[in-house]
Design an enzyme around this catalytic site. Structure first.
Site, PDB file in Angstrom:
ATOM      1  N   GLU A 289       0.834  -1.339  -0.075  1.00 13.71           N
ATOM      2  CA  GLU A 289       0.007   0.122   0.003  1.00 13.71           C
ATOM      3  C   GLU A 289       0.877   1.339   0.030  1.00 13.71           C
ATOM      4  OE1 GLU A 289      -2.795   2.198  -0.727  1.00 13.71           O
ATOM      5  OE2 GLU A 289      -3.811   0.486   0.127  1.00 13.71           O
ATOM      6  N   ASP A 293       1.230   4.063  -3.053  1.00 11.36           N
ATOM      7  CA  ASP A 293       0.955   5.402  -2.973  1.00 11.36           C
ATOM      8  C   ASP A 293       1.821   6.529  -3.280  1.00 11.36           C
ATOM      9  OD1 ASP A 293      -1.812   4.565  -2.171  1.00 11.36           O
ATOM     10  OD2 ASP A 293      -1.234   4.866   0.001  1.00 11.36           O
ATOM     11  N   SER A 565      -7.363   1.907  -4.257  1.00  8.07           N
ATOM     12  CA  SER A 565      -6.155   2.599  -3.338  1.00  8.07           C
ATOM     13  C   SER A 565      -5.164   3.261  -4.149  1.00  8.07           C
ATOM     14  CB  SER A 565      -5.287   1.643  -2.563  1.00  8.07           C
ATOM     15  OG  SER A 565      -4.928   0.743  -3.409  1.00  8.07           O
ATOM     16  N   ASP A 606     -15.842  11.419 -19.202  1.00 12.16           N
ATOM     17  CA  ASP A 606     -16.920  10.428 -18.734  1.00 12.16           C
ATOM     18  C   ASP A 606     -16.702   9.108 -19.032  1.00 12.16           C
ATOM     19  OD1 ASP A 606     -19.231   9.500 -17.746  1.00 12.16           O
ATOM     20  OD2 ASP A 606     -20.574  10.409 -19.297  1.00 12.16           O
ATOM     21  N   GLY A 625     -22.867  10.287 -18.001  1.00  9.11           N
ATOM     22  CA  GLY A 625     -23.312  11.014 -16.862  1.00  9.11           C
ATOM     23  C   GLY A 625     -22.753  10.150 -15.731  1.00  9.11           C
TER      24      GLY A 625
END
Length: 648
Positions: A289, A293, A565, A606, A625
């Site tokens: 993790e 990051d 994440s 989108d 949308g």
């Protein structure tokens, strides 16, 4: 507080409480049944001392929405005129009537006034009581509950009672009915393969293989950014939260050397260590993790800096699986008014589920809980969370209020939307992570459903596609490519109604792309008529970013990883860059950005392909949308920058 082995040995069988609940009292909280992995054990000894905390009803919380919209909606004349911490405390502190009523109740029962303390943010009343006292006060019984997977034990009751005239003054009481189990959002997802330790850096070469590995060049192309430049500000570091997972500098350096040679060897986050936390670690113990990051964020923001909010000492962060301990130690450190140790020697955290400091375990952090020691960064990325069903609504709502208060002060809080589609993690509430007697009801995530945070779902570049074509929602079946399935978390809250800023977008989704599933309306009608989702709940995610096949170095090896994440620090980094330029022109940070995003979705790409399966369904669909798979879409940096620079 987590009960240690020594404390657990003190937990003995006690005689049942025989007194009937008087007519003057009513049930305040009740659990129908514990989550499937929690097992009810023996009663707690009548002489065992419980640290009791009563969360008081705060004033003006019903006005929080309008206050936050006033400083967050781009059409407001007060846009970005954020509040001070003192103004927040003054506006929301409980009334004297509430404080006096609860104290009088306790004193009349027999709790001496010198045993009662009141927190500096006025939100909590605390006292220690024996189990016998607590049971008689609340007309309940306390048992030990044990988590079958982690071995974590906590005292709790099935329900408790308060006088009728007190109920309006109390949010919730701990120890109470809460049982908490939260997890990381991906990042530690088992890699598909380990790749060579060196990857020749070439932007052209990288862009040709973005369907196989998302590298920094791929991220720039997807978000339409250029490499960062300029002298960084000292007041605009990107905040990243970690718990029980630690980066290795060697992994960061390998990543920089192979993908971003313009980032110097040794570049690392600034430490904001909370309650005995430490980092980095050695390569062999590096967490997927944390490495992920930082390796995602640095290429997008450098030479801007990163602040690492690493929470809790090693014992609490790892041994007792408090890696997502409701984020309270983080919030304590960022906001002294949230934390009651600062003046009175007690904490507003849950004393049975959150770490308690000083930590008596060998090598534990011996200082007091750290409160208000760090000013929050303008943007904070959090890739951890759980499910709404893990804990009572009172707890979630109280914490959600804190995110609202941070938004009022100009801070943007981003959460990963989860990796299990419309379900929760398998084995959480059921074998498939779904709710209801038949495990068919969708399980909304926490704290994602809080209306005052920005949720980030995940997209991917499908095989054979390029970064110059539209992305799709992540749908990775088990073994393709990861050893566990992964799809972008999304759905509708069972606790919070749709906030005003998203009502039009959600209504358009239902009108034009009505899901083919029965639904219920409100948690009070949970599962009614075979419904499997709450039609009137707060929808999430709000936005999305790429979160699959991410090239990363972890434990010295080049491999691929994924999860929401990954998408969360990407989106947060882009907002941090925009804040830098706003600050350079004398403007304030963006703060809570959902109203601006929903009223101006054109600034996002989108996403109209993919689903988020779970609970025996294909889940919801990504459509034109907003949708509960990828939200409003992925970031388009030039459009976002141009828009936010036009705002005051």
């Amino acid at each position: 507080m987590r009960i240690t082995c020594i404390a657990f040995a003190l937990v003995l069988a006690a005689t049942a409480q025989g007194a009937a609940v008087p007519n003057s009292h009513v049930v305040h909280e009740k659990r129908e049944s514990p989550p499937s992995k929690w097992v009810k054990r023996e009663k707690i000894s009548s002489s065992y001392v419980l640290p009791m905390r009563i969360g008081l009803k705060q004033r003006n919380l019903d006005r929080g929405h309008s206050f936050l919209m006033d400083v967050s909606h781009p059409d407001s004349p007060n846009y970005a005129k954020h509040w001070t911490p003192e103004e927040v405390i003054e506006m929301f502190s409980p009334t004297e009537k509430t404080v006096d009523a609860v104290k009088e109740w306790l004193i009349d029962f027999g709790i001496n006034s010198d045993r009662i303390t009141h927190s500096d943010n006025q939100g909590w009343i605390a006292f220690d009581a024996t189990t016998e006292e607590a049971e008689n006060l609340l007309h309940t019984e306390y048992h030990i509950y044990e988590h079958s997977s982690t071995g974590h034990v906590t005292p709790a009751c099935d329900s408790y009672h308060v006088p009728k005239h007190i109920r309006e003054h109390v949010d919730y009481i701990t120890p109470g009915i809460r049982l908490l189990s939260a997890t990381k959002r991906g990042g530690t997802r088992p890699p598909t393969k380990t790749l060579p330790g060196y990857f020749p850096w070439s932007e052209e070469g990288e862009l040709a293989t973005c369907d196989k590995a998302i590298t920094p060049a791929c991220k720039y192309a997807l978000t339409k950014q250029k490499y960062p430049f300029g002298k960084p500000r000292s007041d605009n570091s990107l905040g990243i939260y970690e718990e029980g997972d630690y980066y290795a500098q060697e992994d960061l350096d390998l990543f920089f050397a192979n993908f971003t040679p313009y980032i110097p060897h040794g570049t690392h986050p600034s430490p904001a260590f909370i309650d005995g936390a430490e980092a980095p670690t050695d390569t062999a113990n590096a967490g997927g993790e944390s490495d992920l990051d930082f390796e995602l964020a640095y290429p997008l923001i450098y030479p801007q800096t990163i602040t690492l909010y690493q929470t809790d000492d090693l014992y609490y962060a790892t041994n007792l699986n408090v890696t997502s301990g409701s984020f309270n130690t983080l919030l304590d450190a960022l906001d002294g008014s949230y934390c009651t140790y600062s003046a009175y020697g007690e904490t507003g955290d849950d004393p049975n589920l959150d770490p308690v400091y000083p930590d008596p375990t060998p090598g534990g952090y011996k200082g007091k809980l750290q409160c208000g020691i760090y000013k929050p960064t303008n943007v904070i990325s959090i890739s951890y969370g759980g499910q709404e069903s893990d804990l009572p609504a009172y707890y979630q709502q109280r914490q959600c209020n804190e995110f609202m208060k941070l938004g009022l002060q100009g801070h943007s809080i981003f959460f990963a939307s989860g990796d299990d589609g419309v379900a929760g993690p398998p084995g959480d509430d059921s074998s498939n992570g779904c709710l209801g007697d038949n495990s068919t009801i969708f399980s909304p995530a926490w704290p994602n459903s809080c209306p005052w945070v920005t949720n980030v779902g995940a997209t991917k570049v499908y095989p054979g596609r390029t970064v110059f074509e539209p992305e799709s929602a992540v749908v990775d079946p088990e073994g393709q490519p990861y050893s566990i399935a992964f799809s972008s978390g999304g759905g509708f809250s069972n606790i919070y109604p749709q906030p005003d800023y998203q009502k039009a977008a959600v209504a358009a989704f239902f009108e034009k792309h009505n899901p083919p599933y029965p639904y219920y309306e409100g948690n009070s009608s949970f599962g009614a008529n075979g419904g499997i989702y709450n039609r009137i709940g707060r929808g999430y995610p709000d936005v999305a970013a790429n979160g699959d096949n991410i090239a990363t170095y972890n434990q010295g090896n080049y491999s691929s990883s994924g999860g929401t994440s990954a998408s969360t620090p990407i989106f947060a980094s882009i907002v941090n860059r925009i804040n830098e330029l706003r600050l350079n022109t004398g403007k304030n940070p963006i703060g809570f950005m959902n109203p601006a995003l929903y009223s101006n979705p054109w600034m996002l790409n989108d996403i109209t392909n993919g689903t988020n399966p779970g609970c025996g369904t294909v889940g919801f669909s990504a459509v034109p949308g907003w949708d509960p798979v990828t939200g409003l879409g992925t970031p388009n940096y030039p459009k976002m920058l141009a828009f936010f620079l036009t705002l005051p």
